[in-house]
Design an enzyme around this catalytic site. Sequence first.
Site, PDB file in Angstrom:
ATOM      1  N   ASN A  17       0.842  -1.213   0.000  1.00 47.07           N
ATOM      2  CA  ASN A  17       0.000   0.000   0.000  1.00 47.07           C
ATOM      3  C   ASN A  17       0.871   1.254   0.000  1.00 47.07           C
ATOM      4  O   ASN A  17       0.552   2.235  -0.674  1.00 47.07           O
ATOM      5  CB  ASN A  17      -0.947   0.003   1.207  1.00 47.07           C
ATOM      6  CG  ASN A  17      -2.173  -0.840   0.956  1.00 47.07           C
ATOM      7  OD1 ASN A  17      -3.027  -0.479   0.158  1.00 47.07           O
ATOM      8  ND2 ASN A  17      -2.236  -1.996   1.601  1.00 47.07           N
ATOM      9  N   ARG A  68       3.374   1.725  25.653  1.00 47.75           N
ATOM     10  CA  ARG A  68       2.786   2.078  24.349  1.00 47.75           C
ATOM     11  C   ARG A  68       2.809   3.597  24.173  1.00 47.75           C
ATOM     12  O   ARG A  68       3.106   4.121  23.095  1.00 47.75           O
ATOM     13  CB  ARG A  68       1.346   1.551  24.305  1.00 47.75           C
ATOM     14  CG  ARG A  68       0.674   1.699  22.959  1.00 47.75           C
ATOM     15  CD  ARG A  68      -0.739   1.159  22.995  1.00 47.75           C
ATOM     16  NE  ARG A  68      -0.817  -0.266  23.233  1.00 47.75           N
ATOM     17  CZ  ARG A  68      -0.637  -1.205  22.309  1.00 47.75           C
ATOM     18  NH1 ARG A  68      -0.365  -0.865  21.070  1.00 47.75           N
ATOM     19  NH2 ARG A  68      -0.717  -2.486  22.600  1.00 47.75           N
ATOM     20  N   MET A  93       1.145  -2.606  12.271  1.00 47.92           N
ATOM     21  CA  MET A  93       0.547  -3.610  13.156  1.00 47.92           C
ATOM     22  C   MET A  93       0.659  -3.245  14.634  1.00 47.92           C
ATOM     23  O   MET A  93       0.995  -4.095  15.467  1.00 47.92           O
ATOM     24  CB  MET A  93       1.197  -4.985  12.882  1.00 47.92           C
ATOM     25  CG  MET A  93       1.045  -5.461  11.458  1.00 47.92           C
ATOM     26  SD  MET A  93      -0.677  -5.513  10.910  1.00 47.92           S
ATOM     27  CE  MET A  93      -1.176  -7.058  11.625  1.00 47.92           C
ATOM     28  N   ASN A 110      -6.539   4.813   7.810  1.00 48.96           N
ATOM     29  CA  ASN A 110      -6.052   3.425   7.795  1.00 48.96           C
ATOM     30  C   ASN A 110      -6.783   2.632   6.718  1.00 48.96           C
ATOM     31  O   ASN A 110      -7.943   2.889   6.427  1.00 48.96           O
ATOM     32  CB  ASN A 110      -6.322   2.784   9.164  1.00 48.96           C
ATOM     33  CG  ASN A 110      -5.861   1.339   9.225  1.00 48.96           C
ATOM     34  OD1 ASN A 110      -4.734   1.013   8.806  1.00 48.96           O
ATOM     35  ND2 ASN A 110      -6.706   0.447   9.734  1.00 48.96           N
ATOM     36  N   HIS A 112      -8.101  -1.165   5.838  1.00 42.04           N
ATOM     37  CA  HIS A 112      -8.390  -2.435   6.513  1.00 42.04           C
ATOM     38  C   HIS A 112      -8.943  -3.426   5.480  1.00 42.04           C
ATOM     39  O   HIS A 112      -9.793  -3.058   4.665  1.00 42.04           O
ATOM     40  CB  HIS A 112      -9.417  -2.205   7.637  1.00 42.04           C
ATOM     41  CG  HIS A 112      -9.730  -3.458   8.394  1.00 42.04           C
ATOM     42  ND1 HIS A 112      -8.886  -3.976   9.359  1.00 42.04           N
ATOM     43  CD2 HIS A 112     -10.768  -4.320   8.292  1.00 42.04           C
ATOM     44  CE1 HIS A 112      -9.401  -5.089   9.830  1.00 42.04           C
ATOM     45  NE2 HIS A 112     -10.541  -5.338   9.207  1.00 42.04           N
ATOM     46  N   GLU A 146     -11.069   3.609  19.042  1.00 41.44           N
ATOM     47  CA  GLU A 146     -11.571   2.236  18.990  1.00 41.44           C
ATOM     48  C   GLU A 146     -11.087   1.556  17.704  1.00 41.44           C
ATOM     49  O   GLU A 146     -11.207   2.136  16.611  1.00 41.44           O
ATOM     50  CB  GLU A 146     -13.102   2.252  19.026  1.00 41.44           C
ATOM     51  CG  GLU A 146     -13.677   0.960  19.536  1.00 41.44           C
ATOM     52  CD  GLU A 146     -15.187   0.969  19.435  1.00 41.44           C
ATOM     53  OE1 GLU A 146     -15.752  -0.092  19.161  1.00 41.44           O
ATOM     54  OE2 GLU A 146     -15.781   2.062  19.584  1.00 41.44           O
ATOM     55  N   ASP A 148     -10.372  -0.178  14.319  1.00 44.09           N
ATOM     56  CA  ASP A 148     -11.057  -0.411  13.039  1.00 44.09           C
ATOM     57  C   ASP A 148     -12.504   0.070  13.025  1.00 44.09           C
ATOM     58  O   ASP A 148     -13.396  -0.608  12.494  1.00 44.09           O
ATOM     59  CB  ASP A 148     -11.039  -1.920  12.693  1.00 44.09           C
ATOM     60  CG  ASP A 148      -9.631  -2.465  12.553  1.00 44.09           C
ATOM     61  OD1 ASP A 148      -8.732  -1.695  12.174  1.00 44.09           O
ATOM     62  OD2 ASP A 148      -9.424  -3.665  12.825  1.00 44.09           O
TER      63      ASP A 148
HETATM   64  C1  GRF Z   1      -3.226  -4.830   4.053  1.00 41.89           C
HETATM   65  O1  GRF Z   1      -4.032  -5.927   3.798  1.00 41.89           O
HETATM   66  C2  GRF Z   1      -3.968  -3.809   4.877  1.00 41.89           C
HETATM   67  O2  GRF Z   1      -5.334  -3.790   4.622  1.00 41.89           O
HETATM   68  C3  GRF Z   1      -3.712  -4.281   6.285  1.00 41.89           C
HETATM   69  O3  GRF Z   1      -2.399  -4.749   6.276  1.00 41.89           O
HETATM   70  C4  GRF Z   1      -2.055  -5.171   4.962  1.00 41.89           C
HETATM   71  C5  GRF Z   1      -0.821  -4.420   4.584  1.00 41.89           C
HETATM   72  O4  GRF Z   1      -0.294  -4.820   3.367  1.00 41.89           O
HETATM   73  N1  GRF Z   1      -3.954  -3.218   7.228  1.00 41.89           N
HETATM   74  P1  GRF Z   1       0.959  -4.056   2.754  1.00 41.89           P
HETATM   75  O5  GRF Z   1       2.038  -4.034   3.836  1.00 41.89           O
HETATM   76  O6  GRF Z   1       0.524  -2.674   2.402  1.00 41.89           O
HETATM   77  O7  GRF Z   1       1.376  -4.855   1.581  1.00 41.89           O
END
Ligand code: GRF
Length: 214
Positions: A17, A68, A93, A110, A112, A146, A148
Site C-alpha cells: 500500500n 505504548r 501492526m 487506515n 483495513h 476504537e 477499526d
Molecule cells: C493490508 O491488507 C492492509 O489492509 C492491512 O495490512 C495489509 C498491509 O499490506 N492493514 P501491505 O504491507 O501494504 O502490503
Amino acid sequence: MKKRIKVGVLISGTGTNLRALIDASRAVDYPAEIVLVISNKSDAEGIKWATQANIPTKVIKHETFKTREEFDEQLSNELVAFNCELVCLAGFMRILSENFVNKWPNRIINIHPSLLPSFTGREVHTRVIAAGVRISGCTLHYVTPELDSGPIIAQAAVPVLIEDTPKDLAARVLQQEHKIYPLGLAIIASRLAERSGEKTRKYLEKVGEVLINF
Ligand code: GRF
C-alpha cells in the site's frame, strides 16, 4: 503547482500500500507528498519502496519502549519533526494509544482488508472464508481510538470464491486496496472529503462523474 499535503506513512511489513501511495504521489498534480516513512520493524520489506523513492525512513522499534504511550510519543515527535499534516497507516501492526489519536484529530487514516464494520481485527480473510461470506473487500477509514471503527472514507468490494484460500482472497482484496487508498488520500488532501461526526462528508460533485460514486 498547488501546495501538497505532507504525509507520514507508518508500516510494519510488505508495504505494497505504501508503494501504491508512492506511485500515485509521483504525479505532479497529486495533492499529497510522502515526506516520511516510519516502520516499527527494522526488517519491514516496505522500507525499500521508500528508500528507492528517496523518501526519508525511520525505524522505531516498539519493543525498546517501556510503554505504548512512550512509543507513540516518539512516533508523534518524528511526524512533527517532518512537518507531517496527515498520517497514513499502511499495514502498521500496532494499536495506537488514545493519546496519539487525540494528538492527530481526524488526521490519521487506515486501510483495513474487510468491509467494515464487519471483520475488524486480524486474520480477517480466514474468518471471512470460515463465515461463508460471499462478498468481502476493503475499507479506508479515519482512525479513532476504537480499533477499526472510525468513519468510512471509501470501500471496494470483491467476490469470495468457493475455492479461495485466505491467501487468494488477500491478494484480490489487496488489488482494490491499492486503488482506493491513493484515491481516498487524494480526496482528503484536496479537501473534497472531511470527517463529519461518525461519517465522512464528500464534496465529489466538484471533481466530476468519475468520482461521484466513490
Ligand atoms: C493490508 O491488507 C492492509 O489492509 C492491512 O495490512 C495489509 C498491509 O499490506 N492493514 P501491505 O504491507 O501494504 O502490503
